[in-house]
Design a protein around this motif. Structure first.
Motif, short mmCIF file in Angstrom:
data_model
loop_
_atom_site.label_atom_id
_atom_site.label_comp_id
_atom_site.label_asym_id
_atom_site.label_seq_id
_atom_site.Cartn_x
_atom_site.Cartn_y
_atom_site.Cartn_z
N ALA A 11 -2.72 18.28 -2.37
CA ALA A 11 -4.04 18.56 -2.22
C ALA A 11 -3.84 20.02 -1.66
O ALA A 11 -5.01 20.81 -2.19
CB ALA A 11 -4.52 17.73 -0.96
N ASP A 31 -1.58 11.29 -10.61
CA ASP A 31 -1.53 11.20 -9.15
C ASP A 31 -0.68 9.62 -9.10
O ASP A 31 -0.82 8.86 -9.91
CB ASP A 31 -3.30 10.65 -8.98
N SER A 35 -2.31 9.70 -1.08
CA SER A 35 -2.88 9.75 0.02
C SER A 35 -3.17 10.68 1.14
O SER A 35 -4.28 10.38 1.81
CB SER A 35 -1.68 9.30 1.40
N ASP A 36 -3.70 11.59 0.17
CA ASP A 36 -4.48 12.82 0.74
C ASP A 36 -5.63 13.61 -0.41
O ASP A 36 -6.30 14.33 0.05
CB ASP A 36 -3.33 13.91 0.48
N GLY A 37 -6.08 12.88 -1.27
CA GLY A 37 -7.36 12.59 -1.76
C GLY A 37 -6.63 13.65 -3.10
O GLY A 37 -8.02 14.66 -3.60
N SER A 38 -5.77 14.20 -3.75
CA SER A 38 -5.37 14.83 -4.65
C SER A 38 -5.74 14.68 -5.51
O SER A 38 -6.06 15.71 -6.78
CB SER A 38 -3.81 14.80 -4.78
N THR A 40 -9.12 13.25 -6.57
CA THR A 40 -10.62 13.77 -6.38
C THR A 40 -10.38 14.67 -6.36
O THR A 40 -11.75 15.24 -6.85
CB THR A 40 -10.99 12.92 -5.64
#
Length: 215
Positions: A11, A31, A35-38, A40
């Motif tokens: 991210a 992806d 777990s870090d919102g990459s 989205t």
């Protein structure tokens, strides 16, 4: 041109990387369980996002290849160590018929390539020169070829041996393979492979398996 970016918790780097897309190129961010919102974030930045739950570089890279629709497909790391704008020259060589597969030979800047990873890569390059007769110096992740041709190779590795399997199978069927120098900068964030001895060891094991299994 579609550019496949295998992605695991990148991210921090994605906004920088996706801002450097070449003209008329689409980003496919695969992806691989971030777990870090990459995922989205990549979608918000305009990339096509593919989710591949099976861990492994090959799993992510191949999922991106299967999702691609452009005639040309490139692969690039998502950590900002490589500049996707350098793919313009790769694209020109393939479009003009001068090459079937173009590989980026990394030219490292200070702090970009840990010594243990560089030594492992140099040893692999020596074996590849002996095995193929090609004047290769690197097995870097920045590469480009035609989508249908890549699919025809029947790539099976889903771990770190995927790039090597691609090269060996392409050579076996007579592809024209070219290596071009590319810049290599310190990545954003911590590497999952070259940043750790364990990661490099796993990559070496996967690539040695490819060298043993392919004629």
């Amino acid at each position: 041109m579609d550019i496949v970016f295998p992605c695991l918790n990148e991210a921090a780097a994605l906004p920088v990387v996706l801002a450097k897309l070449p003209t008329e190129a689409r980003a496919i961010v695969v992806d691989n369980g971030s777990s870090d919102g990459s995922a989205t974030l990549a979608q918000d930045l305009g990339a096509l996002v593919v989710r591949e739950p099976r861990r492994g570089f090959g799993s992510a890279a191949h999922a991106g290849l299967l999702a691609a629709t452009a005639p040309l497909v490139a692969f690039c790391d998502a950590d900002d160590s490589l500049d996707p704008r350098e793919l313009n020259l790769f694209r020109a060589l393939v479009e003009h018929g001068s090459s079937d597969l173009v590989l980026g030979a990394r030219q490292p800047s200070a702090g970009s390539w840990p010594l243990h990873a560089r030594c492992a890569n140099a040893a692999l390059a020596r074996r590849l020169r002996h095995r193929t007769g090609l004047p290769l110096t690197d097995l870097g992740p920045l590469r480009l070829a035609r989508r249908e041709a890549l699919l025809s190779l029947g790539l099976l590795d889903r771990r770190s041996g995927y790039p090597l399997e691609m090269l060996l199978k392409a050579h076996r069927v007579g592809w024209k393979i070219t290596e071009l120098p590319v810049s290599y900068r310190p990545r954003i964030g911590r590497s999952k492979v070259t940043g750790t001895l364990q990661g490099v060891l796993h990559a070496v094991i996967d690539m040695n398996r490819q060298l043993r299994e392919l004629p």
